[in-house]
Design a protein around this motif. Sequence first.
Motif, mmCIF file in Angstrom:
data_model
loop_
_atom_site.group_PDB
_atom_site.id
_atom_site.type_symbol
_atom_site.label_atom_id
_atom_site.label_comp_id
_atom_site.label_asym_id
_atom_site.label_seq_id
_atom_site.Cartn_x
_atom_site.Cartn_y
_atom_site.Cartn_z
ATOM 1 N N ASN A 45 0.806 -1.224 0.000
ATOM 2 C CA ASN A 45 0.000 0.000 0.000
ATOM 3 C C ASN A 45 0.836 1.269 0.000
ATOM 4 N N CYS A 46 2.146 1.142 0.056
ATOM 5 C CA CYS A 46 3.031 2.294 0.213
ATOM 6 C C CYS A 46 3.384 2.909 -1.147
ATOM 7 N N ARG A 47 3.232 4.196 -1.258
ATOM 8 C CA ARG A 47 3.581 4.884 -2.503
ATOM 9 C C ARG A 47 5.100 4.922 -2.666
ATOM 10 N N PRO A 48 5.612 4.368 -3.740
ATOM 11 C CA PRO A 48 7.070 4.316 -3.905
ATOM 12 C C PRO A 48 7.703 5.671 -4.176
ATOM 13 N N ASP A 49 6.901 6.675 -4.570
ATOM 14 C CA ASP A 49 7.479 7.990 -4.842
ATOM 15 C C ASP A 49 7.698 8.811 -3.574
ATOM 16 N N ASN A 50 7.294 8.287 -2.416
ATOM 17 C CA ASN A 50 7.545 8.966 -1.152
ATOM 18 C C ASN A 50 8.742 8.297 -0.475
ATOM 19 N N PRO A 51 9.886 8.971 -0.364
ATOM 20 C CA PRO A 51 11.077 8.332 0.218
ATOM 21 C C PRO A 51 10.873 7.893 1.668
ATOM 22 N N LYS A 52 9.893 8.462 2.366
ATOM 23 C CA LYS A 52 9.642 8.064 3.757
ATOM 24 C C LYS A 52 8.987 6.690 3.849
ATOM 25 N N ASN A 53 8.559 6.145 2.719
ATOM 26 C CA ASN A 53 8.014 4.786 2.696
ATOM 27 C C ASN A 53 9.079 3.714 2.526
ATOM 28 N N ALA A 110 4.857 -2.086 8.290
ATOM 29 C CA ALA A 110 4.991 -3.003 7.161
ATOM 30 C C ALA A 110 4.436 -2.363 5.888
ATOM 31 N N ILE A 111 4.363 -3.147 4.815
ATOM 32 C CA ILE A 111 3.968 -2.593 3.513
ATOM 33 C C ILE A 111 2.501 -2.178 3.473
ATOM 34 N N GLU A 112 1.734 -2.541 4.492
ATOM 35 C CA GLU A 112 0.336 -2.100 4.566
ATOM 36 C C GLU A 112 0.200 -0.664 5.057
ATOM 37 N N CYS A 113 1.302 -0.044 5.492
ATOM 38 C CA CYS A 113 1.259 1.259 6.159
ATOM 39 C C CYS A 113 1.873 2.351 5.296
ATOM 40 N N ASP A 114 1.087 2.980 4.466
ATOM 41 C CA ASP A 114 1.575 4.131 3.706
ATOM 42 C C ASP A 114 1.807 5.302 4.660
ATOM 43 N N TYR A 115 2.926 5.973 4.502
ATOM 44 C CA TYR A 115 3.288 7.067 5.413
ATOM 45 C C TYR A 115 2.183 8.117 5.482
ATOM 46 N N ASP A 116 1.741 8.615 4.344
ATOM 47 C CA ASP A 116 0.747 9.690 4.340
ATOM 48 C C ASP A 116 -0.591 9.215 4.887
ATOM 49 N N ALA A 117 -0.967 7.976 4.599
ATOM 50 C CA ALA A 117 -2.236 7.463 5.097
ATOM 51 C C ALA A 117 -2.218 7.349 6.617
ATOM 52 N N VAL A 118 -1.112 6.848 7.177
ATOM 53 C CA VAL A 118 -1.006 6.764 8.634
ATOM 54 C C VAL A 118 -0.995 8.160 9.240
ATOM 55 N N ASN A 119 -0.301 9.074 8.613
ATOM 56 C CA ASN A 119 -0.222 10.445 9.124
ATOM 57 C C ASN A 119 -1.601 11.103 9.164
ATOM 58 N N ARG A 120 -2.410 10.854 8.149
ATOM 59 C CA ARG A 120 -3.764 11.429 8.121
ATOM 60 C C ARG A 120 -4.665 10.831 9.191
ATOM 61 N N ALA A 121 -4.366 9.612 9.625
ATOM 62 C CA ALA A 121 -5.232 8.904 10.572
ATOM 63 C C ALA A 121 -4.861 9.150 12.027
#
Length: 261
Positions: free
Chosen positions: A24-32, A234-245
Motif C-alpha cells: 500500500n506504500c507509494r514508492p514515490d515517497n522516500p519516507k516509505n 509493514a507494507i500495509e502502512c503508507d506514510y501519508d495514510a497513517v499520518n492522516r489517521a
Amino acid sequence: MYKLTVLGSGAAPGVPSVAGGWGNCRPDNPKNRRSRTGVCVEYDNTRVLIDTSPDLRLQLLTSGIRHLDGILYTHAHADHLHGIDELREINRAELSSLNFYASEETTAVIKERFSYLLADRERANNVAARPSLVANVVEPYQPFVVGRLKITPIRLLGHNMPTTGYLFNDGEIVYIADYRQIDEEAFEHIRRPTKLMIVPLTTPEGGKYHASLAEILDDIARVRPERALINHMAIECDYDAVNRATPAHVEPAYDGMSIYF
C-alpha cells in the motif's frame, strides 16, 4: 538534551519487501522506504542502541555512529536481533567490549545462537575475529543505569514471545516494542511527564500478536506524551495514510528521523 534517531522504521520484511513489493506504500515517497526497526537514544553524552536489525551496518554508517555505551534488546526475533555481528565494528572502533541488556529469555536465545560473541567481563574478545559483548540480564521494573540514563524495563504482553519495553529517566521517553497490550504495572513507573513515546504498528488492523492503530492510539492517549512516533510499519502502512489517521502530536516515523528535546 535528548536526541533520538530512528535508524530503521520497518517491520520484519522491510519496505519494499521481496514478496510484497511496495504494498500500500507509494514508492514515490522516500519516507516509505524502510529498513528494519532500530532506534538510538542519546542523553548527555550517553548513547544506547535499541535492538540490532539485519540492516544495522548501513544504519550505523548513515547515522555516523561509531560509539555506543550499551545495547538494549526488546526480544529475540530475527529482525530485532540478527544484526548483532555488526557490533564488532563498534568493538573495533573502541577496542573494548560492549554491554548488552536483555531479559532472561532473550539473553538465553542470544547465548544459544551467538555464543561466540560473548566475552568475559574482565577480558575482551579478539575483536579482529569476532564481536565482544557482555551480557547483563534485566528484570521487569528493576531500573538500571547506563551512563547518565536511568532505564526501567517494562513487560509487554500478547506477542508470540516475551517482549520488553523500556522507560528512560522515569518515563521521559517510553519505548514500546512488538506487543498487543502494555502490562498494567508499567503505567505506575511512568513518573515524569512523557516527552516522547515510540510504538510499533506493523499493520493498521493489527492481528493476533500486534496491536492495531486504534489500540495504539488508545495507549498513547493514556500515557499522554507531548509527542509520539509510530514505528515498525509493514507494507500495509503508507506514510501519508497513517499520518492522516493520527492526531497532530502523533506521526509515523521514517528512516533517519532525528528528534531533539
